[in-house]
Structure formats: C-alpha cells, structure tokens
Design a protein around this motif. Structure first.
Motif, PDB file in Angstrom:
ATOM      1  N   MET A   1      20.196  29.710 -21.185  1.00 41.21           N
ATOM      2  CA  MET A   1      21.211  30.734 -20.980  1.00 41.21           C
ATOM      3  C   MET A   1      22.246  30.252 -19.974  1.00 41.21           C
ATOM      4  SD  MET A   1      20.697  34.713 -19.765  1.00 41.21           S
ATOM      5  CE  MET A   1      20.150  34.317 -18.122  1.00 41.21           C
TER       6      MET A   1
ATOM      7  N   ARG B   1      19.986  33.936 -29.611  1.00 40.91           N
ATOM      8  CA  ARG B   1      19.461  34.893 -28.633  1.00 40.91           C
ATOM      9  C   ARG B   1      17.956  34.660 -28.518  1.00 40.91           C
ATOM     10  NH1 ARG B   1      24.209  35.557 -28.673  1.00 40.91           N
ATOM     11  NH2 ARG B   1      25.416  37.453 -28.563  1.00 40.91           N
TER      12      ARG B   1
ATOM     13  N   LYS C   1      25.950  32.183 -21.445  1.00 40.80           N
ATOM     14  CA  LYS C   1      25.944  33.423 -22.224  1.00 40.80           C
ATOM     15  C   LYS C   1      25.121  34.459 -21.491  1.00 40.80           C
ATOM     16  CE  LYS C   1      26.345  31.425 -26.801  1.00 40.80           C
ATOM     17  NZ  LYS C   1      25.711  31.304 -28.107  1.00 40.80           N
TER      18      LYS C   1
ATOM     19  N   PHE D   1      22.401  36.120 -23.740  1.00 43.65           N
ATOM     20  CA  PHE D   1      21.511  35.217 -24.469  1.00 43.65           C
ATOM     21  C   PHE D   1      20.076  35.723 -24.478  1.00 43.65           C
ATOM     22  CE2 PHE D   1      18.731  31.434 -24.598  1.00 43.65           C
ATOM     23  CZ  PHE D   1      19.074  30.989 -25.866  1.00 43.65           C
TER      24      PHE D   1
END
Length: 123
Positions: free
Chosen positions: A61, A35, A66, A69
């Motif tokens: 991302m 992340r 995701k 993310f």
C-alpha cells in the motif's frame, strides 16, 4: 460476491500455487491485487501468518501510494482488545473498517448495505 457482483477474489485454498512457500504466495498475490480485504477476528489478530499478510499489504500500500488499497472487515470488534498490536493496531487506527452485520439473515437490509459499502470501495 464473485458471482452476484462480478468480482474476482483471491482465496488461499483456491489460488495459492502448490510447491510455492506460503510467504511467497502471500507476497505475489498481494502484489497482483488491486485491493486487499482483511477479514479481522480475534483469532486473526493472534495469527502470525495473518500479521505477516497485513505487513505485506501495508508495504505494498505504501509503495503504491493507495490509501484505499487495504480494506479491513471486522467480524468482531477487536479495536479495544489488548492482543491487537503492531501493524493490525496501526491499520485499525487509521483506516475505517467495515463491520459485518450482526444479523444472520443474509437477505437482510443490513447485509445488502454491507455488500453495497464493500462494493463501493472496490475498483
């Protein structure tokens, strides 16, 4: 949060590799991250390096597909500021940001709720 909630974060002061360019450090560390938390303030929105970091995070991302993310955190509400444009404006229009509580008391219920919300979006 690293100690109290057993999380690991990347801080440029600690984790950037000496001798490697700033941009290469950003790219490498974003690629290694599960992340990316972006702390957004008025000064952040004016920084070209911060804009670059956001662009790299968005690219990563997209490649990883995701939706969660990138995690924006607002130190100040900059959502209506005219200086906010480009990738940062896009992020704030499609991803719900967490807002830092107004209370300066880090033991308040507001802060506990904030940390719980952040913890809930991390793997």
């Amino acid at each position: 949060m690293e100690d109290s909630r057993n999380r690991t974060f990347c801080f440029h002061e600690r984790d950037f590799k000496a001798g490697k360019s700033f941009s290469d450090n950003i790219v490498d560390l974003v690629e290694q991250s599960s992340r990316v938390i972006t702390i957004i303030s008025r000064n952040y929105s004016k920084s070209s390096w911060c804009q670059y970091e956001v662009q790299i995070a968005l690219t990563d991302m997209h490649e990883k597909r995701k939706k969660k993310f990138l995690i924006p955190i607002l130190l100040q509400d900059v959502t209506k500021d005219e200086e906010v444009k480009g990738s940062l404006k896009t992020i704030l229009s499609v991803i719900t940001a967490l807002s830092v509580p107004s209370s300066n008391l880090h033991t308040s219920d507001e802060w506990r709720d904030f940390w719980d919300k952040l913890d809930s979006v991390l793997p």
